[in-house]
Design an enzyme around this catalytic site. Structure first.
Site, mmCIF file in Angstrom:
data_model
loop_
_atom_site.group_PDB
_atom_site.id
_atom_site.type_symbol
_atom_site.label_atom_id
_atom_site.label_comp_id
_atom_site.label_asym_id
_atom_site.label_seq_id
_atom_site.Cartn_x
_atom_site.Cartn_y
_atom_site.Cartn_z
ATOM 1 N N VAL A 12 0.833 -1.334 -0.013
ATOM 2 C CA VAL A 12 -0.271 -0.151 -0.034
ATOM 3 C C VAL A 12 0.797 1.225 -0.014
ATOM 4 O O VAL A 12 0.636 2.376 -0.874
ATOM 5 C CB VAL A 12 -0.920 -0.032 1.125
ATOM 6 C CG1 VAL A 12 -1.696 1.257 1.207
ATOM 7 C CG2 VAL A 12 -1.653 -1.270 1.125
ATOM 8 N N LYS A 43 10.264 -0.537 8.844
ATOM 9 C CA LYS A 43 10.499 -1.456 9.955
ATOM 10 C C LYS A 43 12.167 -2.041 9.727
ATOM 11 O O LYS A 43 13.027 -2.074 10.619
ATOM 12 C CB LYS A 43 9.787 -2.632 9.964
ATOM 13 C CG LYS A 43 9.762 -3.426 11.397
ATOM 14 C CD LYS A 43 8.612 -4.363 11.611
ATOM 15 C CE LYS A 43 8.756 -4.929 12.974
ATOM 16 N NZ LYS A 43 7.429 -5.667 13.239
ATOM 17 N N LYS A 103 -7.014 -1.973 8.995
ATOM 18 C CA LYS A 103 -8.492 -2.320 9.414
ATOM 19 C C LYS A 103 -8.470 -2.868 11.156
ATOM 20 O O LYS A 103 -9.478 -2.681 12.032
ATOM 21 C CB LYS A 103 -9.321 -3.094 8.797
ATOM 22 C CG LYS A 103 -8.686 -4.449 8.291
ATOM 23 C CD LYS A 103 -8.024 -4.156 6.903
ATOM 24 C CE LYS A 103 -7.330 -5.297 6.687
ATOM 25 N NZ LYS A 103 -6.983 -5.339 5.154
ATOM 26 N N GLU A 127 -10.770 5.012 4.715
ATOM 27 C CA GLU A 127 -11.585 4.514 3.627
ATOM 28 C C GLU A 127 -10.971 3.029 3.025
ATOM 29 O O GLU A 127 -11.549 2.331 2.781
ATOM 30 C CB GLU A 127 -11.658 5.718 2.457
ATOM 31 C CG GLU A 127 -12.393 5.391 1.368
ATOM 32 C CD GLU A 127 -13.876 5.210 1.608
ATOM 33 O OE1 GLU A 127 -14.472 6.109 2.025
ATOM 34 O OE2 GLU A 127 -14.302 3.989 1.733
ATOM 35 N N LYS A 203 -13.594 -5.694 9.186
ATOM 36 C CA LYS A 203 -14.481 -4.710 8.308
ATOM 37 C C LYS A 203 -15.775 -4.486 8.592
ATOM 38 O O LYS A 203 -16.369 -3.648 8.375
ATOM 39 C CB LYS A 203 -14.172 -5.172 6.784
ATOM 40 C CG LYS A 203 -12.407 -5.107 6.394
ATOM 41 C CD LYS A 203 -12.258 -5.891 5.161
ATOM 42 C CE LYS A 203 -10.800 -5.592 4.817
ATOM 43 N NZ LYS A 203 -10.350 -6.580 3.658
ATOM 44 N N GLY A 300 -4.893 -5.151 -3.226
ATOM 45 C CA GLY A 300 -4.140 -4.862 -4.328
ATOM 46 C C GLY A 300 -3.625 -3.335 -3.861
ATOM 47 O O GLY A 300 -4.175 -2.446 -3.410
HETATM 48 P P1 NAP Z 1 2.924 -4.949 3.748
HETATM 49 O O1 NAP Z 1 3.281 -4.886 2.090
HETATM 50 O O2 NAP Z 1 3.311 -5.965 4.717
HETATM 51 O O3 NAP Z 1 3.765 -3.682 4.167
HETATM 52 C C1 NAP Z 1 3.766 -3.254 5.400
HETATM 53 C C2 NAP Z 1 4.945 -2.068 5.430
HETATM 54 O O4 NAP Z 1 4.875 -1.682 6.761
HETATM 55 C C3 NAP Z 1 6.106 -2.462 5.327
HETATM 56 O O5 NAP Z 1 7.064 -1.485 4.521
HETATM 57 C C4 NAP Z 1 7.034 -2.799 6.809
HETATM 58 O O6 NAP Z 1 8.198 -2.082 6.833
HETATM 59 C C5 NAP Z 1 6.179 -1.540 7.690
HETATM 60 N N1 NAP Z 1 6.021 -1.798 9.002
HETATM 61 C C6 NAP Z 1 5.507 -3.060 9.610
HETATM 62 N N2 NAP Z 1 5.494 -2.628 11.067
HETATM 63 C C7 NAP Z 1 5.884 -1.395 11.259
HETATM 64 C C8 NAP Z 1 6.267 -0.832 12.184
HETATM 65 N N3 NAP Z 1 5.957 -1.431 13.367
HETATM 66 N N4 NAP Z 1 6.793 0.428 12.169
HETATM 67 C C9 NAP Z 1 7.231 0.801 11.119
HETATM 68 N N5 NAP Z 1 6.984 0.337 9.729
HETATM 69 C C10 NAP Z 1 6.338 -0.965 10.028
HETATM 70 O O7 NAP Z 1 1.394 -4.535 3.953
HETATM 71 P P2 NAP Z 1 0.246 -4.040 2.771
HETATM 72 O O8 NAP Z 1 -0.009 -4.910 2.048
HETATM 73 O O9 NAP Z 1 1.054 -2.484 2.331
HETATM 74 O O10 NAP Z 1 -0.683 -3.387 3.946
HETATM 75 C C11 NAP Z 1 -0.626 -2.494 4.994
HETATM 76 C C12 NAP Z 1 -1.818 -2.117 5.666
HETATM 77 O O11 NAP Z 1 -2.846 -1.809 4.731
HETATM 78 C C13 NAP Z 1 -2.214 -3.314 6.291
HETATM 79 O O12 NAP Z 1 -2.956 -2.891 7.631
HETATM 80 C C14 NAP Z 1 -3.136 -4.022 5.678
HETATM 81 O O13 NAP Z 1 -4.378 -4.767 6.329
HETATM 82 C C15 NAP Z 1 -4.087 -2.755 4.646
HETATM 83 N N6 NAP Z 1 -4.452 -2.940 3.430
HETATM 84 C C16 NAP Z 1 -3.767 -3.665 2.745
HETATM 85 C C17 NAP Z 1 -4.335 -4.107 1.339
HETATM 86 C C18 NAP Z 1 -3.655 -4.787 0.323
HETATM 87 O O14 NAP Z 1 -4.358 -5.029 -0.551
HETATM 88 N N7 NAP Z 1 -2.424 -5.072 0.718
HETATM 89 C C19 NAP Z 1 -5.849 -3.507 1.199
HETATM 90 C C20 NAP Z 1 -6.427 -2.783 2.107
HETATM 91 C C21 NAP Z 1 -5.805 -2.490 3.417
HETATM 92 P P3 NAP Z 1 9.378 -2.910 5.952
HETATM 93 O O15 NAP Z 1 8.960 -2.656 4.792
HETATM 94 O O16 NAP Z 1 10.687 -2.398 6.452
HETATM 95 O O17 NAP Z 1 9.342 -4.283 6.440
HETATM 96 N N1 HSE Z 2 -6.070 -8.764 3.046
HETATM 97 C C1 HSE Z 2 -6.817 -8.068 2.551
HETATM 98 C C2 HSE Z 2 -7.793 -8.891 1.591
HETATM 99 C C3 HSE Z 2 -6.524 -6.786 2.032
HETATM 100 O O1 HSE Z 2 -7.490 -9.944 1.130
HETATM 101 O O2 HSE Z 2 -8.988 -8.135 1.282
HETATM 102 C C4 HSE Z 2 -7.435 -5.927 1.805
HETATM 103 O O3 HSE Z 2 -8.156 -5.229 3.062
#
Ligand code: NAP
Ligand code: HSE
Length: 404
Positions: A12, A43, A103, A127, A203, A300
């Site tokens: 994201v 991190k 979430k 959102e 959610k 995504g």
């Molecule tokens: P991700 O790819 O695992 O990325 C997480 C990022 O956060 C990484 O850059 C990580 O650092 C950093 N991080 C983790 N813990 C941390 C901490 N304690 N302090 C500072 N930085 C930290 O996750 P993502 O898919 O982008 O998702 C991020 C959030 O958005 C989650 O809450 C997820 O539920 C939500 N979300 C995701 C999606 C989706 O489609 N992926 C959709 C809607 C909502 P490093 O890079 O250094 O490891």
């Molecule tokens: N892991 C979540 C999903 C990301 O698959 O819907 C979006 O919130």
């Protein structure tokens, strides 16, 4: 220049950086000033990243964001729970506006963080936390002003919907479909919450609380995930002229409500049956507006980053809903009253024990390989306590509610 502090540079976070870079000029012309990411907290500072950024932009010190008085907006995009709670809390207390995609943190600390934002006169927007790229919370907050919402239903997890679609349409193995969903950036770092239904539950807690203008807690929601489904189940469900989806649902009558997340067997030609792959959809019913349906990418990189940035734009334009969007209605959960027919499959090794379960059957689908029945209308608690009293292991059965 509007300075932003970004926390998290994964799927994201990197999507946010890329969109802001690509749309820099358009955004500047709309807003009258540039959106600029001044610091990014991660991190692991040594991690190899696909995105090219100035080294000085990335930090491991949250204080470099918190104490920078030029930064007025914080975007939180980690998958962390307690640390992100601290980041958000400290940011709001410092009078900074917060946008999050997380979430888990919104669901756990919804009331506290909302009140804190109000008290400190800043925005707390989320959102992207529900429905990925679908604009759903902003319209919902508007609709509740003029409507009593009596029902919300949704497919809210991209990972589960992707797995079920690929298993159903292409006979892909569960593990293979999950692996691809992880590679595509849909799943959480640890996908347990996705497949066990807890991501959907969070959610629904957010949606339900806004919609009913009263607190629906995580504990109020009956939850079952898709873990345990096997190709045999898919075949049986197909033979019924149906498909299976992980459906979230809140229904209310007066101050009473039911709330659940369950694999749900629905007719192939019904609305949610045609929401496939990583798409999500939310449908709700308001007493004045009638039924509204929202559909789009549920997960995504770019769809989610787009939702995050739309919150940022609302903050800059000051066009978000001010005041507390959470109501104070006292609601009573009546999940124990739900009685529905279920599809139940138990592995053949329990054949002898299963005869007891035949008492619950309305229709017997299979007795040879695995045993499968359609139950009479029963409460899930009844089925689960019977399964547990028979000593049937968790990975040896599958249960899906049937909506006729
Ligand atoms: P991700 O790819 O695992 O990325 C997480 C990022 O956060 C990484 O850059 C990580 O650092 C950093 N991080 C983790 N813990 C941390 C901490 N304690 N302090 C500072 N930085 C930290 O996750 P993502 O898919 O982008 O998702 C991020 C959030 O958005 C989650 O809450 C997820 O539920 C939500 N979300 C995701 C999606 C989706 O489609 N992926 C959709 C809607 C909502 P490093 O890079 O250094 O490891
Ligand atoms: N892991 C979540 C999903 C990301 O698959 O819907 C979006 O919130």
């Amino acid at each position: 220049m509007i300075n932003i502090g970004l926390i998290g540079l994964g799927t994201v976070g990197s999507g946010v950086v890329e969109i802001l870079n690509k749309r820099k000029d358009e955004l500047k012309s709309i807003l009258g000033s540039e959106l600029f990411i001044k610091r990014i907290l991660v991190k692991n500072i040594n991690k190899k990243r696909d995105i090219s950024l100035g080294k000085s932009l990335i930090t491991l010190e949250f204080d470099e964001i918190l104490k920078d008085s030029d930064i007025s907006i914080i975007i939180e995009a980690t998958g962390d729970l307690e640390e992100s709670y601290n980041y958000i809390k400290k940011s709001l207390k410092a009078g900074k506006n917060v946008v999050t995609a997380n979430k888990a943190v919104v669901s756990k600390y919804f009331e506290e963080l909302t009140n804190m934002a109000n008290k400190n006169n800043c925005a707390f927007l989320y959102e992207a936390s529900v429905g990925g790229g679908i604009p759903i919370l902003k319209p919902l907050k508007e609709v509740v002003a003029t409507n009593e919402i009596t029902q919300i239903q949704g497919i809210l997890n991209g990972t589960c919907n992707y797995i079920l679609t690929r298993m159903f349409d292409e006979k892909l193995a569960y593990e293979e479909a999950l692996k691809i969903a992880q590679e595509l950036g849909y799943a959480e770092l640890d996908p347990t919450a996705d497949i066990e239904g807890y991501d959907t539950l969070r959610k629904l807690r957010i949606l339900g609380t806004i919609a009913l203008k009263g607190k629906i807690s995580e504990e109020d929601i009956l939850v079952r995930g898709i873990k345990g489904i096997i190709p045999f189940d898919i075949e049986q469900i197909k033979n019924l002229g149906c498909t299976v989806k992980l459906i979230a649902e809140v229904k209310s009558t007066g101050d009473k409500f039911t709330a659940m997340v369950q694999p749900t067997i629905i007719k192939k030609n019904s609305y949610f049956a045609n929401v496939n792959m990583a798409f999500n959809s939310v449908a709700f019913i308001g007493n004045n507006v009638g039924e509204l349906k929202f559909y789009g990418s549920g997960a995504g990189k770019f769809p989610t980053a787009n939702a995050v940035i739309s919150d940022v734009l609302d903050i800059v334009k000051s066009s978000y809903r001010k005041g507390n969007p959470l109501g104070t209605r006292k609601l009573k959960n009546i999940n124990e009253k739900i009685e529905e027919p279920y599809y139940l499959r138990v592995s053949s090794e329990y054949k002898k024990k299963f005869t007891i379960l035949y008492d619950m059957a309305d229709e017997i689908l299979s007795t040879t390989d695995n045993i499968a029945i359609i139950t009479k209308e029963v409460s899930i608690q009844n089925i689960l306590s019977l399964i547990s009293s028979l000593g049937i292991d968790d990975d040896k059965y599958f249960l899906g509610r049937i909506v006729k």
